[in-house]
Scaffold this motif. Structure first.
Motif, short mmCIF file in Angstrom:
data_model
loop_
_atom_site.label_atom_id
_atom_site.label_comp_id
_atom_site.label_asym_id
_atom_site.label_seq_id
_atom_site.Cartn_x
_atom_site.Cartn_y
_atom_site.Cartn_z
N LEU A 192 0.73 -1.32 -0.03
CA LEU A 192 0.06 0.05 0.06
C LEU A 192 0.93 1.53 0.00
N GLU A 193 2.17 1.11 0.41
CA GLU A 193 2.86 2.21 0.62
C GLU A 193 3.98 2.79 -0.60
N LEU A 194 3.64 1.81 -1.75
CA LEU A 194 4.29 2.02 -2.86
C LEU A 194 3.76 3.13 -3.85
N GLU A 195 4.34 3.62 -4.67
CA GLU A 195 4.18 4.76 -5.55
C GLU A 195 3.27 3.93 -6.66
N PRO A 196 2.45 4.93 -7.48
CA PRO A 196 1.67 4.49 -8.77
C PRO A 196 2.66 3.85 -9.74
N GLU A 197 4.01 4.57 -9.90
CA GLU A 197 5.07 4.22 -10.83
C GLU A 197 5.55 2.68 -10.42
N ASP A 198 5.72 2.52 -9.25
CA ASP A 198 6.15 1.10 -8.86
C ASP A 198 5.24 0.16 -9.28
N TYR A 199 3.92 0.40 -9.01
CA TYR A 199 2.93 -0.68 -9.57
C TYR A 199 2.85 -0.81 -11.14
N GLU A 200 3.06 0.08 -11.83
CA GLU A 200 3.35 0.05 -13.40
C GLU A 200 4.41 -0.81 -13.41
N PHE A 201 5.66 -0.63 -13.01
CA PHE A 201 6.88 -1.36 -13.06
C PHE A 201 6.63 -2.88 -12.91
#
Length: 99
Positions: free
Chosen positions: A11-20
């Motif tokens: 939950l603490e990750l950034e949106p860019e991390d999810y895309e990656f």
């Protein structure tokens, strides 16, 4: 999936991390393919993955310590009040140390 089932590190990750991570899965973990998709070099993708691994590792360790305290309270090895104080102190200390 309910929010309480989602690990806090996720939950603490950034949106860019999810895309990656999404691209990583879709490319079957091929950093070479990911580099091509992002239009960057392999070492750049490798560095980005290493940084993501480091962030997840740090967040997972933090979550592990808090989980340990909660487990001790649930097993009556420490009181709930002591557990709350330990968790609060740990979170406060982490905020003072983290940039």
């Amino acid at each position: 999936m309910r929010d309480e089932n989602i690990p806090s590190w996720l939950l603490e990750l950034e949106p860019e991390d999810y895309e990656f991570m999404h691209r990583f899965i879709l490319t079957s973990g091929s950093l070479k393919k990911m580099a091509k998709e992002y239009g960057v070099s392999y070492p750049t993708i490798r560095l980005r993955l290493d940084r993501l691994i480091q962030r997840v590792s740090v967040k997972s360790k933090k979550e592990g310590y808090i989980s340990l305290i909660k487990d001790l309270a649930l097993e009556d090895e420490i009181s709930f009040e002591a557990a709350k104080k330990l968790i609060a102190a740990y979170r406060k200390e982490r905020k003072e140390v983290e940039p």
